[in-house]
Design an enzyme around this catalytic site. Structure first.
Site, PDB file in Angstrom:
ATOM      1  N   ASP A   1      -6.188   2.982  13.325  1.00  0.00           N
ATOM      2  CA  ASP A   1      -4.928   3.701  13.141  1.00  0.00           C
ATOM      3  C   ASP A   1      -5.086   5.054  12.460  1.00  0.00           C
ATOM      4  O   ASP A   1      -4.382   6.003  12.777  1.00  0.00           O
ATOM      5  CB  ASP A   1      -3.938   2.812  12.383  1.00  0.00           C
ATOM      6  CG  ASP A   1      -3.434   1.684  13.269  1.00  0.00           C
ATOM      7  OD1 ASP A   1      -3.335   1.905  14.491  1.00  0.00           O
ATOM      8  OD2 ASP A   1      -3.150   0.596  12.755  1.00  0.00           O
TER       9      ASP A   1
ATOM     10  N   ASP B   1       0.815  -1.221   0.000  1.00  0.00           N
ATOM     11  CA  ASP B   1       0.000   0.000   0.000  1.00  0.00           C
ATOM     12  C   ASP B   1       0.845   1.267   0.000  1.00  0.00           C
ATOM     13  O   ASP B   1       0.648   2.154  -0.832  1.00  0.00           O
ATOM     14  CB  ASP B   1      -0.928   0.038   1.233  1.00  0.00           C
ATOM     15  CG  ASP B   1      -2.099  -0.928   1.098  1.00  0.00           C
ATOM     16  OD1 ASP B   1      -2.353  -1.405  -0.030  1.00  0.00           O
ATOM     17  OD2 ASP B   1      -2.760  -1.201   2.124  1.00  0.00           O
TER      18      ASP B   1
ATOM     19  N   ARG C   1       1.677   4.446  17.080  1.00  0.00           N
ATOM     20  CA  ARG C   1       1.099   5.485  16.206  1.00  0.00           C
ATOM     21  C   ARG C   1       1.367   6.912  16.637  1.00  0.00           C
ATOM     22  O   ARG C   1       1.767   7.735  15.815  1.00  0.00           O
ATOM     23  CB  ARG C   1      -0.410   5.253  16.024  1.00  0.00           C
ATOM     24  CG  ARG C   1      -0.777   3.888  15.438  1.00  0.00           C
ATOM     25  CD  ARG C   1       0.074   3.524  14.274  1.00  0.00           C
ATOM     26  NE  ARG C   1      -0.341   2.304  13.624  1.00  0.00           N
ATOM     27  CZ  ARG C   1       0.368   1.678  12.701  1.00  0.00           C
ATOM     28  NH1 ARG C   1       1.542   2.160  12.339  1.00  0.00           N
ATOM     29  NH2 ARG C   1      -0.082   0.579  12.142  1.00  0.00           N
TER      30      ARG C   1
ATOM     31  N   SER D   1      -2.553  -9.517   7.572  1.00  0.00           N
ATOM     32  CA  SER D   1      -2.051  -8.155   7.719  1.00  0.00           C
ATOM     33  C   SER D   1      -1.316  -8.133   9.062  1.00  0.00           C
ATOM     34  O   SER D   1      -1.895  -8.471  10.097  1.00  0.00           O
ATOM     35  CB  SER D   1      -3.216  -7.178   7.717  1.00  0.00           C
ATOM     36  OG  SER D   1      -2.819  -5.991   8.356  1.00  0.00           O
TER      37      SER D   1
HETATM   38  N1  ARG Z   1      -6.320  -3.966  16.299  1.00  0.00           N
HETATM   39  C1  ARG Z   1      -5.072  -3.394  16.649  1.00  0.00           C
HETATM   40  C2  ARG Z   1      -5.212  -1.943  17.014  1.00  0.00           C
HETATM   41  O1  ARG Z   1      -6.159  -1.325  16.629  1.00  0.00           O
HETATM   42  C3  ARG Z   1      -4.020  -3.582  15.603  1.00  0.00           C
HETATM   43  C4  ARG Z   1      -4.306  -2.930  14.275  1.00  0.00           C
HETATM   44  C5  ARG Z   1      -3.321  -3.253  13.163  1.00  0.00           C
HETATM   45  N2  ARG Z   1      -3.316  -4.671  12.917  1.00  0.00           N
HETATM   46  C6  ARG Z   1      -2.752  -5.261  11.888  1.00  0.00           C
HETATM   47  N3  ARG Z   1      -2.781  -6.547  11.889  1.00  0.00           N
HETATM   48  N4  ARG Z   1      -2.204  -4.620  10.910  1.00  0.00           N
HETATM   49  O2  ARG Z   1      -4.372  -1.391  17.681  1.00  0.00           O
END
Ligand code: ARG
Length: 407
Positions: free
Chosen positions: A123, A15, A94, A175
């Site tokens: 995110d 991406d 983040r 992912s």
């Molecule tokens: N659910 C988790 C959060 O919101 C992780 C999100 C990203 N997960 C991923 N497999 N790319 O903090």
């Protein structure tokens, strides 16, 4: 006309690689920002890849130490855990990345920052709330919410037509987001919450079934709520987490399989690996139970929960967070001492703890002749402690007798 300049949070995946080209096609100069949060990527290779995709400049920053001391340790001290299970590894990265995006934008006179998050996750919220707080004059672009690709196939064919390197063999079914505090894994067959994760879903921990048949003891020492040494060896935060993580991976510790409530209202199934977090939370909590009073322990649960929601919901750079930190830091002053843990087949159990601030008094708790507890005083205590309940019962009995008479 001067090209517009964007700082893009670049991970090196499909991406964000496609995004570089997407911005270039729209007349932007792209600065790709690569954050090293301990995900063990090949940063040299990713830097070249970003350039191949059309980035004007690539900034790679080793943020491991800042991540540990400014984000992970405050969270460990707070014992924040989302919905009883998630140690918040992705969520904690983040705000730090957002902070750096803003700094890099300022240093390079860029007026725009961008990320590669989708429109249905947490995110995007975490990035954008933090960026808007720290850099209110910056434009934020989230191309995945608006770009033209309707499917992964379309995106892949764009990549192919634009000579964007895609290693199809490396395209995982899942992912995955990784840093030194944990791994988050979703998508693929994990989207069926009734199905057990396949063996290859977990990335770093050994299946407890295949872990050593012999238990391993480990000592972790804390100073003011922060882990400072393992088995008597003083380590800096990053090394300490890596060391504890390796031990946890070896013993299959810290696997989590949960349904969580996303901020955007969706329930999602995610699995996590958080070996270091599991071990260090267990140790921290064991030490706190020795040195903190009951009323502080009770109250800190409310603070932990609030702290977890605040991190999950992207509200790191807020006054509430600072206020909660102040409370936490005061109660951590006495969280000093040593915890002994036993690691065995996915379990991490505290088997010993000691502290110069211990509130444990053996002469009070013992049942042998050393006992100094005033047994007789218990009688009066029980009488008064039980008073409201006796009163309640007496009242009910009188009322029932009266009701019977009145029938
Ligand atoms: N659910 C988790 C959060 O919101 C992780 C999100 C990203 N997960 C991923 N497999 N790319 O903090």
């Amino acid at each position: 006309m001067d090209a517009k300049k964007v700082v893009l949070a670049y991970s090196g995946g499909l991406d964000t690689s496609v995004l570089i080209k997407w911005f270039v096609n729209k007349g932007f100069k792209v600065i790709a920002f690569l954050a090293d949060l301990g995900q063990n990527s090949d940063f040299k290779m990713l830097e070249d890849k970003a350039k191949k995709c059309g980035a004007d400049k690539v900034v790679v920053e080793d943020l491991k130490s800042q991540f540990v001391y400014n984000f992970v340790f405050p969270t460990l001290k707070s014992e924040a855990i989302y919905e009883s299970n998630y140690f918040l590894s992705t969520a904690l990265g983040r705000p730090l990345i957002a902070q750096k995006l803003v700094e890099v934008a300022k240093q390079n006179n860029a007026d725009t920052v961008a990320h590669g998050c989708s429109g249905k996750g947490n995110d995007q919220v975490r990035f954008e709330v933090a960026i808007a707080t720290l850099g209110p004059n910056l434009n934020i672009v989230a191309p995945l919410r608006e770009w033209e690709f309707k499917s992964r196939e379309e995106e892949l064919s764009f990549a192919e037509n634009n000579s964007i390197p895609v290693d199809v063999t490396k395209q995982s079914l899942y992912s995955i987001d990784k840093n030194l505090w944990g791994v988050s894994i979703e998508c693929g067959e994990l989207e069926d919450p009734s199905v057990a994760p396949a063996d290859d879903a977990y990335q770093i921990t050994l299946n407890p079934k295949d872990s050593p048949d012999k238990a391993e003891l480990v000592d972790v020492a804390f100073e003011k709520g922060i882990p400072v040494s393992v088995n008597g060896v003083a380590l800096d935060g990053v090394d300490l987490i890596n060391k504890v993580s390796d031990l946890g991976c070896k013993h299959g510790i810290g696997r989590i399989d949960m349904i969580e409530d996303r901020l955007v209202g969706i329930k999602s199934r995610e699995i996590y690996e958080a070996p270091a977090a599991k071990i260090l939370y267990t140790a921290h909590s064991a030490l706190e139970s020795l040195v903190l009073s009951k009323d502080i322990l009770d109250f800190r649960k409310i603070v932990s929960d609030k702290y977890a929601h605040l991190i999950y919901n992207g509200l790191w750079f807020t006054e509430l967070k600072t206020a909660l930190d102040n409370f936490i830091n005061i109660i951590q002053e006495k969280v000093c001492g040593k915890v002994k843990l036993e690691l065995y087949k996915g379990n991490c159990i505290c088997v010993g703890r000691e502290s110069k601030y211990s509130l444990y008094n053996r002469k009070l708790s013992t049942y042998d002749k050393e006992d100094i507890f005033d047994h007789k005083a218990a009688e009066g205590f029980i009488k008064i402690f039980g008073l409201p309940y006796r009163q309640q019962m007496t009242n009910d009995e009188i009322r029932m007798t009266n009701d019977g008479k009145n029938k």
